[in-house]
Design a protein around this motif. Structure first.
Motif, PDB file in Angstrom:
ATOM      1  N   TRP A  69      20.777   7.201 -19.326  1.00 48.50           N
ATOM      2  CA  TRP A  69      21.849   7.998 -18.699  1.00 48.50           C
ATOM      3  C   TRP A  69      22.527   8.810 -19.787  1.00 48.50           C
ATOM      4  O   TRP A  69      22.906   8.271 -20.838  1.00 48.50           O
ATOM      5  N   ALA A 124      20.679   3.125 -11.446  1.00 48.63           N
ATOM      6  CA  ALA A 124      21.203   4.273 -12.195  1.00 48.63           C
ATOM      7  C   ALA A 124      21.578   5.411 -11.265  1.00 48.63           C
ATOM      8  O   ALA A 124      22.623   6.067 -11.444  1.00 48.63           O
ATOM      9  N   ALA A 138      25.241   7.054 -10.593  1.00 48.57           N
ATOM     10  CA  ALA A 138      25.536   8.481 -10.724  1.00 48.57           C
ATOM     11  C   ALA A 138      26.223   9.018  -9.477  1.00 48.57           C
ATOM     12  O   ALA A 138      27.189   9.789  -9.560  1.00 48.57           O
ATOM     13  N   LEU A 142      19.338  11.619 -15.813  1.00 48.28           N
ATOM     14  CA  LEU A 142      18.672  10.318 -15.808  1.00 48.28           C
ATOM     15  C   LEU A 142      17.193  10.504 -16.125  1.00 48.28           C
ATOM     16  O   LEU A 142      16.551  11.441 -15.637  1.00 48.28           O
TER      17      LEU A 142
END
Length: 415
Positions: A236, A305, A309, A337
């Motif tokens: 990230w 992830a 986000a 990502l």
């Protein structure tokens, strides 16, 4: 145990200065030996306090409640307190934030007298007293049947003051022999408490500055320069948009508050979904979501992830609405990502190391983030992320990036 002149203004309790009766050597030695031989191996202060209080009970000290308060070196917590109660299954832990040292609750407590005014010890025979109470907590203790209250300071290296209080409900209160035993074992208890507090401090500092997973590895001895491991993870990388003009026109305090606000949103979302922040780079942040055992495709890590986000974007939109309502500048960012292999370990000079990740995948995720502004997208991912989360993403084309000969395909959120 004596009271210094600085505590003379405190209402005079029934104090046992000097504890004139001899300390029972067999009982005190047994508890002190246990502290130094076994107690110091406790997993936590909670476990130590539970076992210590039961040792005192077994030695004949009639305990109803024991409280241990330790000041901490922590960015958010000023003091941590451990509450042992005779009939409770577990030791209760309570933290106090910075600023509570000026609260009425603290300033009207016995602990403030010991920590701020320098008193070494206090004793109040509660069964012989009537309201008004010198400290509000005594009303609560009397309702619980308490008959006697004693509080003592425990000094750490450098003079840092910590406090333990002991309460009993036995008619007549503590005997002089009880207090002599407690006084005799305090040096050993203080040494063990300081060891555990330093251990906690080391973990806190590492968690705060390098992250929990990295801190755990460092504490386990993974500290040699050049050591590390190959890790497959979702990377990230996020960056705040328009930071330079903001930095030029905002006062320093407001700028720092803005950055903290931004990193609280980004970092909080990453950690909430199981990721780890590796570093802050100016107004940018690098984090990872390592693949767990069995997650060979990386689907679970990619989902975490991407969820992080999206949640960060929602939180930023909500915060921007608040900032706009107050006439403050709003925040814009780009989040990238990528799933790839990195080397995770110690890198740096002979005297200054950084526990971080390196490799082509790190360079690529930063390049993808650089496309966010150009493509007017807040979230972009690589094709490797889309391979497992394709139902949530849509291709936004092939684009050249610095450092690579061929263009790469990037993906954004649908809708």
């Amino acid at each position: 145990m004596s009271i210094p002149e600085s505590a003379a203004a405190v209402p005079q309790p029934d104090l046992p200065p000097g504890l004139p009766s001899p300390c029972p050597p067999d009982r005190a030695r047994a508890v002190s030996d246990w502290l130094l031989r076994e107690g110091r191996h406790a997993d936590s202060v909670q476990q130590l306090m539970d076992r210590f209080c039961h040792r005192l009970m077994a030695a004949g000290v009639p305990l109803l409640r024991v409280v241990c308060a330790l000041p901490l070196l922590h960015p958010q917590i000023r003091t941590i307190a451990f509450f042992w109660r005779r009939n409770a299954e577990n030791v209760e832990v309570a933290t106090r934030a910075h600023g509570t040292e000026t609260s009425t609750e603290y300033l009207t407590s016995p602990f403030a007298t010991l920590i701020e005014d320098g008193a070494e010890g206090l004793r109040y025979r509660l069964e012989q007293m009537e309201p008004p109470w010198p400290y509000p907590v005594f009303a609560e203790l009397r309702e619980q049947g308490a008959t006697d209250y004693v509080a003592m300071t425990v000094l750490f290296a450098g003079g840092r003051r910590n406090v333990l209080s002991f309460t009993t409900d036995r008619p007549g209160g503590f005997s002089t022999a009880d207090l002599a035993l407690v006084d005799a074992v305090l040096p050993a208890l203080g040494a063990v408490l300081e060891t555990l507090a330093l251990r906690r401090l080391a973990a806190t500092v590492l968690d705060t500055y390098v992250g929990r997973q990295s801190g755990t590895r460092i504490l386990s001895g993974d500290i040699r320069r050049g050591t590390g491991a190959n890790v497959r993870a979702v990377l990230w990388y996020c960056d705040l948009r328009g930071f330079t003009p903001l930095a030029d026109r905002l006062p320093r305090e407001e700028l720092i508050a803005l950055l903290n606000d931004y990193f609280e949103i980004m970092g909080g979302s990453v950690e909430q979904h199981g990721g780890e922040i590796l570093k802050f780079i100016g107004d940018a942040m690098l984090a990872i979501f390592p693949l767990e055992d069995g997650d060979h495709s990386g689907a679970a890590a990619c989902t975490k992830a991407l969820d992080a986000a999206e949640d960060a974007l929602k939180a930023m939109n909500a915060r921007n609405a608040e900032r706009a309502a107050w006439g403050q500048p709003t925040l814009r960012c780009g989040i990238a990502l990528h799933l790839g292999d990195v080397m995770y370990g110690n890198i740096g000079s002979a005297n200054r190391l950084d526990f971080t990740v390196i490799g082509p995948a790190v360079n690529l995720v930063s390049r993808i983030e650089g496309l966010c502004n150009r493509l007017d997208r807040t979230i972009l991912t690589s094709a490797e992320i889309a391979a497992t989360c394709g139902d949530r993403l849509v291709s936004v084309g092939w684009h050249p990036v610095k450092g690579l000969h061929d263009p790469i395909e990037v993906y954004g959120l649908k809708g």
